[in-house]
Design a protein around this motif. Structure first.
Motif, short mmCIF file in Angstrom:
data_model
loop_
_atom_site.label_atom_id
_atom_site.label_comp_id
_atom_site.label_asym_id
_atom_site.label_seq_id
_atom_site.Cartn_x
_atom_site.Cartn_y
_atom_site.Cartn_z
N GLY A 248 7.31 132.77 55.94
CA GLY A 248 6.64 132.17 57.09
C GLY A 248 7.59 131.38 57.97
O GLY A 248 8.82 131.45 57.81
N ILE A 249 7.02 130.64 58.89
CA ILE A 249 7.81 129.84 59.81
C ILE A 249 7.30 128.39 59.81
O ILE A 249 6.13 128.14 59.56
CB ILE A 249 7.77 130.42 61.25
CG1 ILE A 249 6.32 130.58 61.72
CG2 ILE A 249 8.53 131.73 61.33
CD1 ILE A 249 6.20 131.08 63.16
N ILE A 250 8.22 127.47 60.11
CA ILE A 250 7.90 126.04 60.17
C ILE A 250 8.36 125.51 61.52
O ILE A 250 9.51 125.73 61.92
CB ILE A 250 8.60 125.27 59.03
CG1 ILE A 250 8.18 125.82 57.67
CG2 ILE A 250 8.29 123.77 59.12
CD1 ILE A 250 8.96 125.22 56.50
N TRP B 4 5.51 128.26 70.15
CA TRP B 4 5.89 126.91 69.71
C TRP B 4 7.18 126.43 70.36
O TRP B 4 7.34 125.26 70.66
CB TRP B 4 6.03 126.90 68.18
CG TRP B 4 4.70 127.06 67.47
CD1 TRP B 4 3.46 127.00 68.04
CD2 TRP B 4 4.51 127.35 66.09
NE1 TRP B 4 2.48 127.21 67.09
CE2 TRP B 4 3.10 127.42 65.87
CE3 TRP B 4 5.35 127.55 65.00
CZ2 TRP B 4 2.55 127.69 64.62
CZ3 TRP B 4 4.80 127.81 63.75
CH2 TRP B 4 3.41 127.88 63.56
N GLU B 5 8.10 127.36 70.59
CA GLU B 5 9.35 126.99 71.25
C GLU B 5 9.10 126.54 72.68
O GLU B 5 9.78 125.65 73.19
CB GLU B 5 10.33 128.17 71.22
CG GLU B 5 10.98 128.38 69.86
CD GLU B 5 11.89 129.58 69.84
OE1 GLU B 5 11.79 130.43 70.76
OE2 GLU B 5 12.72 129.68 68.91
N LYS B 6 8.11 127.17 73.34
CA LYS B 6 7.76 126.75 74.70
C LYS B 6 7.21 125.31 74.70
O LYS B 6 7.28 124.62 75.71
CB LYS B 6 6.71 127.69 75.29
CG LYS B 6 7.25 129.08 75.63
CD LYS B 6 6.16 129.96 76.20
CE LYS B 6 6.68 131.35 76.53
NZ LYS B 6 5.61 132.24 77.05
N GLU B 7 6.66 124.91 73.58
CA GLU B 7 6.13 123.55 73.44
C GLU B 7 7.20 122.54 73.04
O GLU B 7 6.89 121.38 72.78
CB GLU B 7 5.00 123.55 72.41
CG GLU B 7 3.81 124.40 72.82
CD GLU B 7 2.78 124.54 71.69
OE1 GLU B 7 3.03 123.98 70.61
OE2 GLU B 7 1.77 125.24 71.90
N GLY B 8 8.45 123.02 72.96
CA GLY B 8 9.55 122.12 72.67
C GLY B 8 9.86 121.94 71.19
O GLY B 8 10.57 121.01 70.81
N LYS B 9 9.33 122.82 70.35
CA LYS B 9 9.56 122.70 68.90
C LYS B 9 10.72 123.59 68.46
O LYS B 9 11.02 124.61 69.08
CB LYS B 9 8.29 123.08 68.13
CG LYS B 9 7.07 122.23 68.48
CD LYS B 9 5.86 122.67 67.67
CE LYS B 9 4.64 121.83 67.99
NZ LYS B 9 4.05 122.10 69.31
N THR B 10 11.36 123.19 67.37
CA THR B 10 12.42 123.98 66.75
C THR B 10 11.79 124.79 65.62
O THR B 10 11.07 124.23 64.77
CB THR B 10 13.53 123.09 66.18
OG1 THR B 10 14.11 122.35 67.26
CG2 THR B 10 14.60 123.90 65.49
N ILE B 11 12.07 126.08 65.56
CA ILE B 11 11.43 126.97 64.59
C ILE B 11 12.41 127.32 63.47
O ILE B 11 13.54 127.74 63.71
CB ILE B 11 10.92 128.26 65.26
CG1 ILE B 11 10.06 127.92 66.49
CG2 ILE B 11 10.14 129.09 64.25
CD1 ILE B 11 8.89 127.02 66.20
#
Length: 638
Positions: free
Chosen positions: A453-455, A435-442
């Motif tokens: 879990g993770i969001i 998800w981080e590779k897709e530009g999202k903040t985890i």
């Protein structure tokens, strides 16, 4: 018809009234001459000269004595008076009629041009009538109707269903849909609820709204639009400045040629003095650059009015010209290509219990003001979840937030923050990295001694952004760049989803300006689209600067040349098409104006053209060019 009606008619259409009176006098003078009443004709026609030619004579003499220059108004009057003098000298009284007809056609042309310009300005003046003069202020639970000018920051006002919003404000109570077409050009009503901003001049739907005033009424959006458009009407673009400089020199050349034309033919060609002077007068008329002068400004003002109707605010005609010449466009990312609002994009919960994951995260983040926390809380509310208030909440800047919930320790934050306390599952790490590779903040969430879990949270791309980029490429703008202060990974993810292949990431404000300068060296005319204060240097550097009108900061709105009032990127395509249409029409007008002047000059030298026919051709071409410019009032079909 009452005297008040007559006064209003004269006030609104003075040029048309003058032309009408002049037409009656010319007809009476002509009729008298043909009936053999020479004395009556010579008594009537001077009034036609004075009434029809007064304004032109005044303007021409003012230019001559105050600016030491010549203009076409003076040339017209000289030609008309010359015809009258020639008619008296040669006792060819029809020449006096010719001079009167010249003045009449010139007056009619002026009236038609005034009417055409009024049509252009009508769309702008209509903005001023969009806002009501009064507002319903709520004070101590009571409703007061007061002038909008008396509203102050912090006041609350009530907008009932079906009413116009009197000034900009933020919704503090209520829900409704507003028709914003008059301001932003949006055809569909827009939903408004608590926290949303509404604009003066928009039409409220079926719900009642209570607004709080967050800026002075004179600073509302529609007033800024009016001021900027009025400013655009008074500023002269470079092309018009060139034409005006050309006209001054051209008029002088025409006078010199006219003097030679009026003296040499009797000696060189054997013409009579009467024929020579008459043809010289015709030359002064047909060679005047009236049509050329009308080739640009009506077109550009029509384009500005068209843009305003579509929610595109051009601050001056120069930018309407330039936007049609753009070869490359640079976009800011956050708030421009994206909405600037973080949203929960994905979740992965232990035992698939996403409700528990969100509930624990919201219990902590509801006490935080961080944008990530706001996104989590908003999502929990959308899922209609209930949660208890966490206790002993502490935020650690740049790491996360902790608290106690039902006697157990709860944590929300980065992986490095959580893993100091509990073991993190490797499976969650794999999803997190993807998800981080897709530009999202985890964001990781733990409760008690286990990981919940993770969001994944990200700034959302504007729904119309990808389509807007496609349309820009179809217009032939192949170089589209994205400028952002964000990291490379996030930037590439957003750019890839939009079809943008030129990416500049990790930029400071001055770096963005430097990128614009580099693009200008390669493409000359470069547009920059942005919304934040950090975009101001790049916007100021760009050939054409474009601001997002709703999300844009005040600094950006002042810096930008063009404002997209509804933050609708698809309107950028319309603006470019409008700019290109304006260029085409201006070129067509200039070619037509010059071509008609040449044809009339040839007809004067080789044919037997009369003075009224020369005037009709000359003024007719001016009116046609003006009406041609008004084509830009029609919406572009895409």
């Amino acid at each position: 018809m009452s005297s008040t009606t007559v006064q209003n008619l004269v006030k609104e259409h003075p040029d048309a009234i003058t032309a009408g009176i002049c037409a009656v006098l010319v007809f009476c003078g002509w009729l008298s001459l043909n009936l053999g009443w020479l004395g009556l004709s010579l008594l009537i026609l001077p009034f036609a000269y004075v009434i029809g030619g007064y304004a032109s004579a005044r303007d021409g003499l003012t230019t001559l004595f105050q600016e030491k220059d010549l203009d076409v108004d003076l040339l017209m009057i000289v030609a008309a008076l010359g015809a009258a003098i020639l008619g008296l000298w040669q006792q060819k009284y029809s020449y006096i009629i010719d001079g009167a007809v010249l003045i009449l056609i010139f007056a009619i042309s002026g009236a038609l041009e005034s009417y055409a310009m009024q049509r252009t300005e009508r769309s702008i003046r209509a903005l001023m009538s969009l806002t009501p003069d009064t507002a319903r202020r709520l004070l101590n639970g009571l409703e007061q109707i007061i002038p909008v000018a008396q509203l102050q920051i912090g006041d609350q006002i009530l907008v009932k269903p079906g009413e116009l919003v009197p000034t900009d404000g933020k919704v503090v109570k209520g829900y409704s849909t507003l028709n914003q077409a008059s301001i932003t050009g949006e055809s569909l009503p827009v939903e408004k609820t608590v926290g949303d901003e509404v604009f003066a001049g928009t039409l409220n739907g079926n719900g009642a709204l209570i607004l709080t005033i967050h800026q002075p009424p004179e600073s509302n959006l529609i007033q800024r639009v009016i001021r900027l458009v009025e400013q655009a009407q008074t500023e002269t673009p470079p092309s018009q400045q060139f034409i005006e400089r050309f006209e001054r020199g051209y008029a002088k050349v025409i006078v010199i040629i006219g003097l030679l034309f009026g003296t040499l033919p009797p000696f060189l060609l054997g013409w009579t003095w009467a024929d020579t002077i008459y043809k010289t007068l015709i030359f002064l008329v047909v060679a005047s650059p009236c049509a050329l002068m009308a080739a640009i400004m009506p077109t550009l003002l029509s384009g500005i009015a068209n843009g305003a109707r579509q929610g595109i605010l051009f601050k001056n005609g120069t930018q309407l010209e330039k936007i049609g010449q753009v070869k490359a466009i640079a976009f800011d990312k956050t708030g421009t290509l994206t909405t600037g609002k973080l949203e929960v994009m994905q979740m992965m919960a232990l035992n698939q219990d996403e409700a528990e994951l969100l509930r624990v995260a919201a219990a902590l983040e509801s006490l935080s003001e961080h944008p990530i926390g706001e996104a989590i809380v908003q999502t929990a509310r959308q899922h209609k979840l209930q949660w208890k208030q966490a206790e002993q909440v502490q935020a650690q800047i740049g790491k996360g937030i902790t608290g106690v919930l039902d006697g157990k320790r709860a944590m929300v934050g980065k992986a490095t923050f959580i893993q100091d306390q509990i073991h993190l599952d490797e499976t969650f790490f794999q999803y997190s990295q993807q998800w981080e590779k897709e530009g999202k903040t985890i964001v990781w969430v733990a409760y008690g001694d286990k990981l919940l879990g993770i969001i994944a949270i990200a700034d959302t791309v504007r729904p119309t952004a990808a389509k807007a980029i496609v349309h820009l490429k179809q217009l032939g703008i192949s170089t589209i760049a994205m400028l952002t202060g964000d990291n490379e990974q996030t930037a590439h993810s957003i750019a890839y989803s939009l079809g943008i292949n030129r990416i500049y990431a990790g930029l400071l404000p001055e770096d963005k300006a430097q990128v614009i300068r580099q693009l200008q060296k390669q493409y000359t005319t470069v547009a920059m689209v942005g919304d934040g204060i950090n975009d101001a240097p790049a916007l100021a550097t760009a050939s054409v600067s474009i601001a997002m009108g709703t999300t844009g900061s005040d600094v950006v709105l002042e810096t930008a040349d063009i404002v997209l009032m509804a933050d609708r990127l698809e309107k950028l395509e319309y603006a470019i098409r409008l700019g290109r249409r304006s260029q085409r029409i201006v070129k067509q007008n200039i070619i037509f104006a010059l071509g008609f002047i040449v044809l009339l000059l040839i007809a004067n030298f080789t044919g037997n053209i009369t003075l009224p026919l020369g005037v009709l051709g000359h003024e007719g071409s001016t009116v046609l060019v003006t009406l041609s410019g008004l084509r830009l009032l029609r919406n572009e079909q895409t």
